[in-house]
Design a protein around this motif. Structure first.
Motif, PDB file in Angstrom:
ATOM      1  N   THR A 377       0.856  -1.185   0.000  1.00  0.00           N
ATOM      2  CA  THR A 377       0.000   0.000   0.000  1.00  0.00           C
ATOM      3  C   THR A 377       0.890   1.232   0.000  1.00  0.00           C
ATOM      4  O   THR A 377       1.810   1.348   0.811  1.00  0.00           O
ATOM      5  N   THR A 418      -3.461   0.535  -3.303  1.00  0.00           N
ATOM      6  CA  THR A 418      -3.074  -0.819  -2.909  1.00  0.00           C
ATOM      7  C   THR A 418      -2.839  -1.664  -4.151  1.00  0.00           C
ATOM      8  O   THR A 418      -3.623  -1.647  -5.098  1.00  0.00           O
ATOM      9  N   THR A 420      -1.993  -5.725  -5.140  1.00  0.00           N
ATOM     10  CA  THR A 420      -1.914  -7.112  -4.648  1.00  0.00           C
ATOM     11  C   THR A 420      -1.288  -7.996  -5.707  1.00  0.00           C
ATOM     12  O   THR A 420      -1.385  -7.740  -6.904  1.00  0.00           O
TER      13      THR A 420
END
Length: 421
Positions: A377, A418, A420
């Motif tokens: 993040t 963010t 991932t």
């Protein structure tokens, strides 16, 4: 100005204006006397022009602004402590919405020191008065200019934002590289004493972006002196956040291999490094005065304090350069008014957060990076195109993005993004 979020500063000389301020009542209140300069003959040409005879100065030939015969004029000089003069002056300015001042020709006050206890005592009165009045009225928002004397340094206790170079001269092609060169070297020698100000510039000038990049790498204040309608908003927007604030940066210095070279005449770029956000900046500038090109190489190890590890390098003009250890290098070739600035950011767990790549100081807008097993993040102080180097493609991103050649480019808003995996 308030509605637009613009802060207005007032420029003035140490005594108000070049030859002082007039008006019988005004002069009586502050005991202003007309005096003539008492400079050593060998210093006069450096300050006032060729031969010290009132010829054209090296700042401007516009007599409406700068009187070309200043040496032969009597100039008004306050006899009371400078705080009396500055205190009332700044109170007057503050009540009219002025947020700060830039005080020019400070060292010239030494020419009037005879009969006042000498230059040491006089400069102490000037600096103490400036700091006290500037602190009371502007919260310390003042810039010293033409002030690089020992007596100024020794007495600068609470202030310290000070111009470190000769004048910015937009119409002199040979001056632009010299201006950046002076600021870079003086920043190295004086950054532990004063907060470096690399001076104003014109964004709409031919060398406008060159100067803007230099100010971004320098880490000091950024302010312009464009005529309305002649500014270049593209140059300005890349230098600051959307609200006009500046990104996080340290105080710049020239690299070790440039420290004792004359960058104004060599065929090599002048290299300047700085800390920025969670990474570093490494700038390369053509500072030659004759308009010739320069060529050379840059390395991660040009940045003092880096030792070991891997770093990803991204150039504002060039784009992605690659991943390097501290021994790797890349080449640059720069023509007149050309420069480049590179974000140098550590590669950790297969990723490196470059920052906002539509800004000169890309990593300076990265407030924090939190890494965890499933991703990372990034907290940003402004919005724009956020670049993240990643050795594997992302599984998801909290904003629109593209992934190409190991680079994730995200349309990020101010706040947190963010990624991932």
């Amino acid at each position: 100005a308030g509605a637009l979020g613009v802060k207005v500063f007032c420029w003035h000389t140490y005594n108000g204006y070049w030859a002082g301020l007039g008006g019988d009542k005004f002069k009586a209140r502050y005991r202003i006397k007309d005096e003539r300069f008492r400079f050593s003959p060998r210093y006069a040409p450096m300050v006032y022009g060729k031969g010290g005879d009132g010829g054209t100065t090296n700042t401007t030939a516009d007599a409406n602004f700068f009187p070309l015969n200043l040496l032969s004029e009597a100039c008004g000089f306050p006899q009371d402590p400078f705080y009396v003069f500055y205190g009332d002056f700044y109170d007057f300015l503050k009540k009219r919405g002025v947020a700060g001042v830039k005080v020019d020709a400070i060292c010239w006050a030494e020419a009037f020191a005879r009969g006042k206890g000498g230059r040491v005592k006089l400069m102490k009165s000037l600096v103490n008065g400036l700091e006290r009045a500037g602190g009371e009225n502007f919260g310390g928002a003042y810039i010293g200019c033409s002030s690089m004397s020992n007596d100024f340094f020794y007495n600068a206790a609470t202030g310290g934002v000070t111009r470190l170079s000769n004048d910015y001269v937009p119409g002199d092609p040979a001056s632009h590289g010299r201006h950046v060169l002076e600021n870079a070297h003086n920043s190295f020698w004086l950054r532990d004493i004063l907060f470096p100000d690399w001076d104003m510039f014109q964004s709409g000038n031919t060398a406008g972006r060159y100067h803007a990049v230099a100010r971004a790498v320098g880490g000091g204040p950024i302010y312009m002196t464009d005529e309305p309608g002649k500014q270049d908003y593209g140059v300005i927007k890349a230098a600051c956040a959307r609200d006009g604030s500046l990104p996080e940066a340290g105080l710049a210095a020239v690299t070790r291999d440039c420290l004792f070279e004359d960058g104004a005449s060599s065929g090599k770029p002048v290299k300047i490094f700085n800390t920025a956000g969670r990474g570093f900046l490494l700038g390369a500038f053509n500072c030659r005065g004759d308009g010739g090109a320069v060529r050379g190489s840059l390395s991660v190890r040009d940045i003092e304090g880096i030792s070991g590890g891997e770093y990803f390098v991204y150039g504002y003009f060039r784009g992605p350069v690659g991943k390097f250890t501290d021994g790797g290098s890349w080449s640059v070739s720069l023509g007149q008014y050309e420069c480049d600035v590179f974000a140098v950011v550590p590669v950790l767990q297969g990723t490196a957060v470059v920052g906002l790549i539509d800004k000169y100081n890309a990593p300076g807008y990265v407030k924090s990076v939190e890494r965890y097993a499933a991703g990372l993040t990034v907290a940003l102080s402004d919005g724009g195109r956020l670049a993240v180097y990643s050795e594997k493609p992302p599984a998801g991103v909290s904003a629109a993005y593209e992934y190409k050649d190991k680079l994730i480019v995200i349309d990020a808003a101010r706040g947190a993004v963010t990624v991932t995996f």
